[in-house]
Design a protein around this motif. Structure first.
Motif, short mmCIF file in Angstrom:
data_model
loop_
_atom_site.label_atom_id
_atom_site.label_comp_id
_atom_site.label_asym_id
_atom_site.label_seq_id
_atom_site.Cartn_x
_atom_site.Cartn_y
_atom_site.Cartn_z
N PRO A 1 30.75 -32.40 21.90
CA PRO A 1 31.40 -32.80 23.16
C PRO A 1 32.92 -32.87 23.04
CG PRO A 1 29.42 -34.11 22.82
CD PRO A 1 29.61 -33.29 21.57
N ALA A 2 33.42 -33.31 21.89
CA ALA A 2 34.87 -33.36 21.69
C ALA A 2 35.47 -31.95 21.68
CB ALA A 2 35.20 -34.09 20.38
N PHE A 3 34.77 -31.02 21.05
CA PHE A 3 35.20 -29.62 21.04
C PHE A 3 35.25 -29.08 22.46
CE2 PHE A 3 34.41 -25.11 21.07
CZ PHE A 3 35.07 -24.59 19.97
N MET A 4 34.20 -29.34 23.24
CA MET A 4 34.14 -28.85 24.62
C MET A 4 35.24 -29.47 25.47
SD MET A 4 31.70 -26.66 24.68
CE MET A 4 31.54 -26.47 26.46
N ALA A 5 35.52 -30.74 25.26
CA ALA A 5 36.58 -31.42 26.02
C ALA A 5 37.94 -30.80 25.72
CB ALA A 5 36.57 -32.91 25.71
N ALA A 6 38.20 -30.51 24.44
CA ALA A 6 39.47 -29.90 24.05
C ALA A 6 39.59 -28.50 24.65
CB ALA A 6 39.57 -29.83 22.53
N LEU A 7 38.49 -27.76 24.67
CA LEU A 7 38.48 -26.41 25.23
C LEU A 7 38.80 -26.48 26.73
CD1 LEU A 7 37.82 -23.82 23.62
CD2 LEU A 7 35.58 -23.82 24.73
N GLU A 8 38.16 -27.41 27.42
CA GLU A 8 38.39 -27.51 28.86
C GLU A 8 39.81 -27.93 29.19
OE1 GLU A 8 35.91 -28.75 32.80
OE2 GLU A 8 35.54 -29.92 30.98
N THR A 9 40.38 -28.79 28.37
CA THR A 9 41.78 -29.19 28.57
C THR A 9 42.70 -27.98 28.51
OG1 THR A 9 41.39 -31.40 27.64
CG2 THR A 9 43.66 -30.60 27.65
N LEU A 10 42.45 -27.10 27.54
CA LEU A 10 43.27 -25.88 27.43
C LEU A 10 43.07 -24.98 28.64
CD1 LEU A 10 42.78 -24.93 23.66
CD2 LEU A 10 44.73 -26.09 24.70
N LEU A 11 41.83 -24.84 29.08
CA LEU A 11 41.54 -23.98 30.23
C LEU A 11 42.24 -24.49 31.49
CD1 LEU A 11 37.76 -23.37 29.50
CD2 LEU A 11 39.57 -21.63 29.44
N LYS A 12 42.26 -25.78 31.66
CA LYS A 12 42.92 -26.37 32.83
C LYS A 12 44.43 -26.14 32.79
CE LYS A 12 39.53 -30.01 33.82
NZ LYS A 12 39.25 -31.47 33.83
N LYS A 13 44.97 -25.98 31.59
CA LYS A 13 46.40 -25.71 31.44
C LYS A 13 46.73 -24.23 31.63
CE LYS A 13 47.39 -29.52 28.24
NZ LYS A 13 47.83 -29.88 26.86
N GLY A 14 45.68 -23.41 31.81
CA GLY A 14 45.90 -21.99 32.04
C GLY A 14 45.86 -21.13 30.80
N VAL A 15 45.44 -21.69 29.67
CA VAL A 15 45.35 -20.92 28.43
C VAL A 15 44.18 -19.94 28.55
CG1 VAL A 15 44.91 -21.03 25.93
CG2 VAL A 15 46.29 -22.80 27.05
N THR A 16 44.41 -18.69 28.17
CA THR A 16 43.35 -17.68 28.16
C THR A 16 42.56 -17.82 26.87
OG1 THR A 16 44.64 -16.12 29.48
CG2 THR A 16 42.82 -15.22 28.17
N ILE A 17 41.26 -18.09 27.00
CA ILE A 17 40.40 -18.31 25.83
C ILE A 17 39.33 -17.23 25.80
CG2 ILE A 17 38.78 -19.87 24.69
CD1 ILE A 17 40.30 -22.20 25.90
N SER A 18 39.17 -16.61 24.64
CA SER A 18 38.16 -15.57 24.45
C SER A 18 37.32 -15.93 23.23
CB SER A 18 38.82 -14.21 24.25
OG SER A 18 39.67 -13.89 25.33
N ILE A 19 36.01 -15.93 23.42
CA ILE A 19 35.09 -16.19 22.31
C ILE A 19 34.03 -15.09 22.29
CG2 ILE A 19 33.33 -17.74 21.36
CD1 ILE A 19 34.85 -20.10 22.46
N GLY A 20 33.94 -14.41 21.16
CA GLY A 20 32.90 -13.42 20.94
C GLY A 20 32.00 -13.92 19.83
N TYR A 21 30.70 -13.81 20.03
CA TYR A 21 29.76 -14.35 19.03
C TYR A 21 28.49 -13.53 19.01
CZ TYR A 21 26.71 -16.23 22.66
OH TYR A 21 25.84 -16.34 23.71
N GLY A 22 27.60 -13.88 18.08
CA GLY A 22 26.27 -13.30 18.02
C GLY A 22 26.15 -12.15 17.04
N ILE A 23 25.10 -12.23 16.21
CA ILE A 23 24.79 -11.15 15.28
C ILE A 23 23.27 -11.09 15.13
CG2 ILE A 23 25.18 -12.70 13.32
CD1 ILE A 23 25.97 -10.20 11.70
N GLY A 24 22.68 -10.07 15.72
CA GLY A 24 21.24 -9.92 15.65
C GLY A 24 20.52 -11.05 16.37
N ASP A 25 19.32 -11.36 15.92
CA ASP A 25 18.51 -12.43 16.49
C ASP A 25 18.76 -13.69 15.69
OD1 ASP A 25 16.68 -13.98 17.77
OD2 ASP A 25 14.93 -13.14 16.75
N ASP A 26 19.42 -14.66 16.31
CA ASP A 26 19.78 -15.89 15.61
C ASP A 26 18.58 -16.81 15.49
OD1 ASP A 26 20.99 -17.98 14.41
OD2 ASP A 26 22.38 -18.46 16.04
#
Length: 390
Positions: free
Chosen positions: A270-295
């Motif tokens: 939850p702390a990670f998500m809160a920090a991420l949302e704070t950045l998004l509200k400030k207009g920071v462009t965030i890109s996350i790519g993930y996933g390899i095969g069947d996890d």
């Protein structure tokens, strides 16, 4: 009331009666020894998954046959217990209850010879102490070969070099210079802490001298840290990764990009998500790519963390969140400040389960042109990916 003579006669008439008891003992699958292990030190398989801790399997994998033939081995393990209880173990009858698998937390240190790159050794630290028994047992079982330690370490390093390219590899500062600077900064930090502690019990005159000394040490520490930060391409040690991620979550101004094969709730909190949302509200462009095969290693909480990121991506247009399906790369890029290409998994702090031992060092790059090149490469891939948001 018994006389002294009566008590003597009574003591001679006391019979020794055998009692059948159920004892909870542990069997070390590596050293093949019976042990008494406190419940507070026992880690269940689920605990290992929740904390992303690697399992060192038992060698051999088959559990022992519990019966009278094990009496001597069990007696040795119970020496302290039976001595305190004034009892003696006569014989082991058999297994009273079903077996339960649990683990002791340990640190495995892999050493490589400075003269021969193919010569490695593994040593274990358990409860803060070196365990030669486990070192020898692991070596006898050919644990290095069975777990593919040497090959995995080589693969981790070569994968990073393949991403950054020969030119940056050639520019990477010699590791001995980096180690010297790290030791220097640590030494200054320790001296500074010691001086500050001494001021608490110092006289006024002594405090003036200590303040001057602390100021001098602080300047030297700043200079050493600045020298380390000024190196354009350098090796990044395992312990340096997590602070960089937290720094990025706190200080991103324009853009933040993360590529990581796995997502785990232990990191995406939850702390990670809160920090991420704070950045998004400030207009920071965030890109996350993930996933390899069947996890197949993900669990309920991990899937919840992934779902939370998906929901946030639907809410904010400046959040690109895509499952790529083949993300062997592990990348962190913060503004124009730095890019890190590594074998360290940013969103799980866990490695590929097929390669249990890894060299999780990375390469830190502060060259503006290279940061931009890497950012554009991965931003384009994430933005144009047809992978789902799930």
């Amino acid at each position: 009331m018994l006389t002294e003579h009566g008590r003597l006669i009574l003591s001679e008439l006391v019979a020794i009666v055998a009692q059948e008891e159920v004892l909870r003992l542990a069997y070390d699958g590596l050293t093949t020894e019976y042990k008494v292990v406190d419940n507070s030190l026992r880690w269940r398989p689920r605990d290992l998954r929740d904390h992303d801790i690697l399992e060192i399997p038992a060698f051999p994998a088959d559990p022992p046959t519990v019966g009278p033939s094990e009496t001597s081995a069990v007696r040795t393990a119970l020496d302290d217990v039976t001595r305190k209880a004034d009892k003696e173990l006569l014989t082991v009858l058999g297994l009273a209850e079903k077996r339960e698998k649990f683990f002791l937390r340990a640190v495995a240190l892999v050493f490589e010879s400075a003269d021969r790159a193919d010569e490695t050794s593994v040593h274990f630290i358990i409860d803060g102490r070196a365990s030669e028994q486990h070192d020898l047992a692991f070596a006898r079982a050919e644990g290095q070969r069975k777990l593919g330690i040497v090959g995995s370490l080589r693969e981790s390093a070569s994968a990073v070099d393949a991403v950054i390219g020969d030119q940056l590899v050639a520019q990477r500062t010699d590791e001995t210079e980096i180690i010297a600077l790290r030791r220097l900064t640590e030494d200054y930090k320790n001296q500074l802490v010691a001086v500050e502690a001494r001021t608490l019990s110092a006289t006024d005159q002594q405090q003036d001298d200590l303040v001057d000394k602390a100021s001098t040490l602080a300047v030297k520490l700043d200079e050493a840290e600045a020298a380390l930060a000024a190196i354009p391409v350098r090796v990044l040690e395992v312990h340096e990764h997590a602070p960089l991620l937290f720094d990025a979550l706190k200080g991103a101004r324009e853009k933040l990009l993360i590529v990581s094969p796995w997502i785990r709730a232990a990191v995406v909190t939850p702390a990670f998500m809160a920090a991420l949302e704070t950045l998004l509200k400030k207009g920071v462009t965030i890109s996350i790519g993930y996933g390899i095969g069947d996890d197949g290693g993900s669990h309920g909480k991990d899937r919840d963390a992934e779902a939370a990121l998906k929901e946030m991506a639907l809410k904010y247009a400046n959040f690109n969140f895509r499952r790529l399906g083949d993300t062997h790369a592990k990348v962190l890029i913060l503004d124009e400040r730095y890019a890190v290409v590594t074998s360290f998994n940013w969103l799980s702090f866990k490695g590929d389960p097929d390669r249990p031992f890894r060299d999780e060092r990375g390469t830190l790059i502060t060259l503006a042109s290279e940061i931009e090149r890497l950012y554009q490469d991965y931003f384009t891939r994430i933005s144009s990916s047809q992978g789902s948001l799930r």
